[in-house]
Design an enzyme around this catalytic site. Structure first.
Site, PDB file in Angstrom:
ATOM      1  N   GLN A  71      39.122  39.077  36.149  1.00  0.00           N
ATOM      2  CA  GLN A  71      37.860  38.494  36.603  1.00  0.00           C
ATOM      3  C   GLN A  71      37.363  39.262  37.821  1.00  0.00           C
ATOM      4  O   GLN A  71      38.168  39.814  38.572  1.00  0.00           O
ATOM      5  CB  GLN A  71      38.006  37.018  36.990  1.00  0.00           C
ATOM      6  CG  GLN A  71      38.230  36.095  35.821  1.00  0.00           C
ATOM      7  CD  GLN A  71      39.696  35.724  35.689  1.00  0.00           C
ATOM      8  OE1 GLN A  71      40.567  36.602  35.699  1.00  0.00           O
ATOM      9  NE2 GLN A  71      39.974  34.456  35.567  1.00  0.00           N
ATOM     10  N   GLU A  72      36.071  39.254  38.001  1.00  0.00           N
ATOM     11  CA  GLU A  72      35.465  40.055  39.064  1.00  0.00           C
ATOM     12  C   GLU A  72      36.142  39.831  40.416  1.00  0.00           C
ATOM     13  O   GLU A  72      36.445  40.775  41.141  1.00  0.00           O
ATOM     14  CB  GLU A  72      33.977  39.751  39.153  1.00  0.00           C
ATOM     15  CG  GLU A  72      33.232  40.821  39.927  1.00  0.00           C
ATOM     16  CD  GLU A  72      31.723  40.697  39.781  1.00  0.00           C
ATOM     17  OE1 GLU A  72      31.244  39.761  39.103  1.00  0.00           O
ATOM     18  OE2 GLU A  72      31.041  41.545  40.370  1.00  0.00           O
TER      19      GLU A  72
END
Ligand code: G3D
Ligand code: MG
Length: 180
Positions: A71-72
């Site tokens: 995830q970012e």
């Protein structure tokens, strides 16, 4: 002689483990691939928070494989896993055309990192079972792999659900660490 004996014993008890990290955007199939390497069957996964780590042995070569969340918010901390990494497995969801540019940026950022200067890069073009997935050659082009001269790299088409393409990937990984 005592020291020599102890050193030999240590080598025998703790065979060399080659550090591998699995990176890629969230939902690319990283965790599915890790467990497919281990069990040769699909396991139920949920988004990885933190990391999973497993030992995988390929004909007496031991890999310690870290699966890192994609995830970012987690990507910023990928670098903390880089030290002593011999192989980076970059997993790509071959159906996710929109985010290939993000993957490309993450890849080239990794290649520039000093802790990965000696690492070999395995790009897995995953989800080949899905309709409309890009081929390994197309992924290769989108990620501009041909421009990489600083690192040893290889692109492999695969399907994490069936395991297709994964034995060949492990063979390549083994050939890389044996070559070193
Ligand atoms: P990640 O660890 O990179 O975030 P996961 O990705 O391993 O959790 O996989 C994300 C989703 O993609 C999972 O589906 C998983 O089953 C699916 N997936 C992984 N590899 C493949 C593949 O080769 N083909 C197909 N069709 N699906 C795949 P869910 O539905 O559990 O979210
Ligand atoms: Mg995961």
């Amino acid at each position: 002689w005592g020291i020599l004996f102890c050193a030999t014993l240590t080598c025998l008890t703790f065979p060399t483990e080659h550090k591998v990290i699995i990176v890629g955007l969230d939902n690319a199939g990283k965790t599915t691939i890790l467990y497919q390497f281990l069990t040769k069957e699909a396991v139920h996964t949920s988004p990885t928070i933190g990391s999973n780590v497993e030992q995988i042995t390929v004909r007496k070569t031991h890999f310690l494989v870290w699966d890192i969340g994609g995830q970012e918010s987690l990507r910023a901390s990928w670098y903390s896993y880089y030290c002593n990494t011999e192989i980076v497995i970059l997993v790509v969801d071959s159906t996710d055309r929109e985010r290939l540019t993000v993957t490309k940026e993450e890849l080239h950022r990794m290649l520039a990192h000093e802790d990965l200067q000696n690492a070999a890069i395995l790009i897995l073009a995953n989800k080949q079972d899905m309709k409309g997935s890009l081929t390994a050659a197309e992924i290769s082009q989108c990620l501009t792999l041909d421009s990489i001269t600083s690192h040893s790299w290889h692109v492999q088409a695969c399907c994490a659900l069936t395991g297709e393409g994964l034995p060949a990937s492990l063979d390549w990984m083994k050939s890389r660490v044996v070559a070193n």
